[in-house]
Design an enzyme around this catalytic site. Structure first.
Site, PDB file in Angstrom:
ATOM      1  N   HIS A  48       0.800  -1.225   0.000  1.00  0.00           N
ATOM      2  CA  HIS A  48       0.000   0.000   0.000  1.00  0.00           C
ATOM      3  C   HIS A  48       0.835   1.277   0.000  1.00  0.00           C
ATOM      4  CE1 HIS A  48      -3.844  -1.989   0.362  1.00  0.00           C
ATOM      5  NE2 HIS A  48      -3.420  -2.696   1.387  1.00  0.00           N
ATOM      6  N   GLN A 149      -0.601 -13.564   4.878  1.00  0.00           N
ATOM      7  CA  GLN A 149      -1.686 -12.810   5.494  1.00  0.00           C
ATOM      8  C   GLN A 149      -3.017 -13.514   5.282  1.00  0.00           C
ATOM      9  OE1 GLN A 149      -0.204  -8.464   4.280  1.00  0.00           O
ATOM     10  NE2 GLN A 149      -2.014  -8.449   5.619  1.00  0.00           N
ATOM     11  N   GLU A 151      -6.752 -12.581   5.594  1.00  0.00           N
ATOM     12  CA  GLU A 151      -7.492 -11.322   5.736  1.00  0.00           C
ATOM     13  C   GLU A 151      -8.857 -11.349   5.063  1.00  0.00           C
ATOM     14  OE1 GLU A 151      -4.935  -8.233   4.221  1.00  0.00           O
ATOM     15  OE2 GLU A 151      -3.976  -9.599   2.817  1.00  0.00           O
ATOM     16  N   ALA A 176      -7.879  -4.915   8.672  1.00  0.00           N
ATOM     17  CA  ALA A 176      -8.692  -3.986   7.882  1.00  0.00           C
ATOM     18  C   ALA A 176      -9.451  -4.715   6.779  1.00  0.00           C
ATOM     19  CB  ALA A 176      -7.815  -2.886   7.291  1.00  0.00           C
ATOM     20  N   ASP A 177      -8.744  -5.543   6.012  1.00  0.00           N
ATOM     21  CA  ASP A 177      -9.416  -6.294   4.952  1.00  0.00           C
ATOM     22  C   ASP A 177     -10.347  -7.352   5.523  1.00  0.00           C
ATOM     23  OD1 ASP A 177      -8.573  -5.278   2.340  1.00  0.00           O
ATOM     24  OD2 ASP A 177      -6.564  -5.810   2.994  1.00  0.00           O
TER      25      ASP A 177
END
Length: 258
Positions: A48, A149, A151, A176-177
């Site tokens: 990101h 990850q 997610e 967050a995801d």
């Protein structure tokens, strides 16, 4: 010259708590400021943040001067070419986003290993100090730390299978995801999301792998540690800078107009 030992991978295998910090500014100068702060590890975010190979390289170089601080790198995707490039730069610990199944996790491991155990391409690069580590090709696989990850709701449904893949050193819960996947976009603090995070941390630990997570909220960081998290990033450079500069400006705005 001897190939470097991955102290972060060793700590995860031994279940030793590792406190880290997230680097999203994409800048070597600020990365070095953080490298001297006392964190066990710093995460260079290639997903990101505004990064390219040279900005990641510069951050690896400055962090490498601080022996007690380990540099991990999040790749932008599980693409095998991208993984090869980041490893060739000298990154020993990779965080790979959006891994939903055991097959995807196994593919990540293969991308991080040289043949015959994997498909990583062989080339002279910084990782081997351009051939000055004579046994690098024989030793690299054991020193690369692979963290994936989880997610999404799908990843949570496959969590044990992902964690049990040979070569996976840790599973990082992307809060967050995950919140978005569970129907609560922008709200990882929602009770249902928090319950899912805590459950995931305990399940990864029970599967014999190191669970990790990121939160800039100190109370949540302490809670995650209490529920089995081994490696926790407790802040983000951009978040900290934005929060503190806004607070400082607001305090002096009150003085100026009082």
């Amino acid at each position: 010259m001897q190939s470097p030992i991955n102290s972060f991978k060793k700590a995860l295998a031994e279940g030793r708590t590792q406190i880290g910090f997230w680097l999203a500014l994409g800048d070597a100068y600020s990365a070095e400021v953080c490298a001297g702060a006392g964190f066990d590890w710093l995460l260079i975010d290639g997903e990101h943040a505004p990064q390219d190979l040279r900005s990641v390289l510069a951050q690896l170089q400055v962090i490498g001067a601080y022996r007690d601080c380990h540099a991990a790198v999040r790749v932008p995707s599980a693409d095998t070419t991208v993984i090869k490039q980041y490893l060739d730069l000298g990154a020993q610990s990779l965080l790979v986003p959006m891994v939903d199944t055991a097959d995807e996790a196994a593919a990540v491991v293969r991308a991080c290993r040289y043949p015959p155990g994997g498909i990583r391409g062989v080339g002279g690069a910084r990782a081997s100090r351009w051939g000055r580590y004579p046994r690098y090709l024989h030793e690299a696989d054991e020193q690369v730390c692979v963290v994936v990850q989880a997610e999404t709701a799908l990843a949570l449904s496959n969590l044990e299978a992902i964690a049990e893949v040979d070569g996976i050193d840790g599973v990082f819960i992307g809060t967050a995801d995950l919140a978005a996947s569970l129907g609560f976009p922008g709200n990882p603090a929602h009770p249902e999301v928090q319950d899912a995070i805590l459950d995931a941390l305990q399940r990864v630990r029970a599967a014999g792998k190191a669970p990790g997570v990121l939160t800039p909220v100190e109370d949540l960081a302490q809670k995650y540690l209490a529920h089995g998290a081994v490696f926790v990033a407790v802040g983000i450079d951009t978040h900290l800078l934005a929060k503190q500069t806004s607070a400082l400006a607001a305090r002096f705005a009150q003085v100026a107009y009082s």
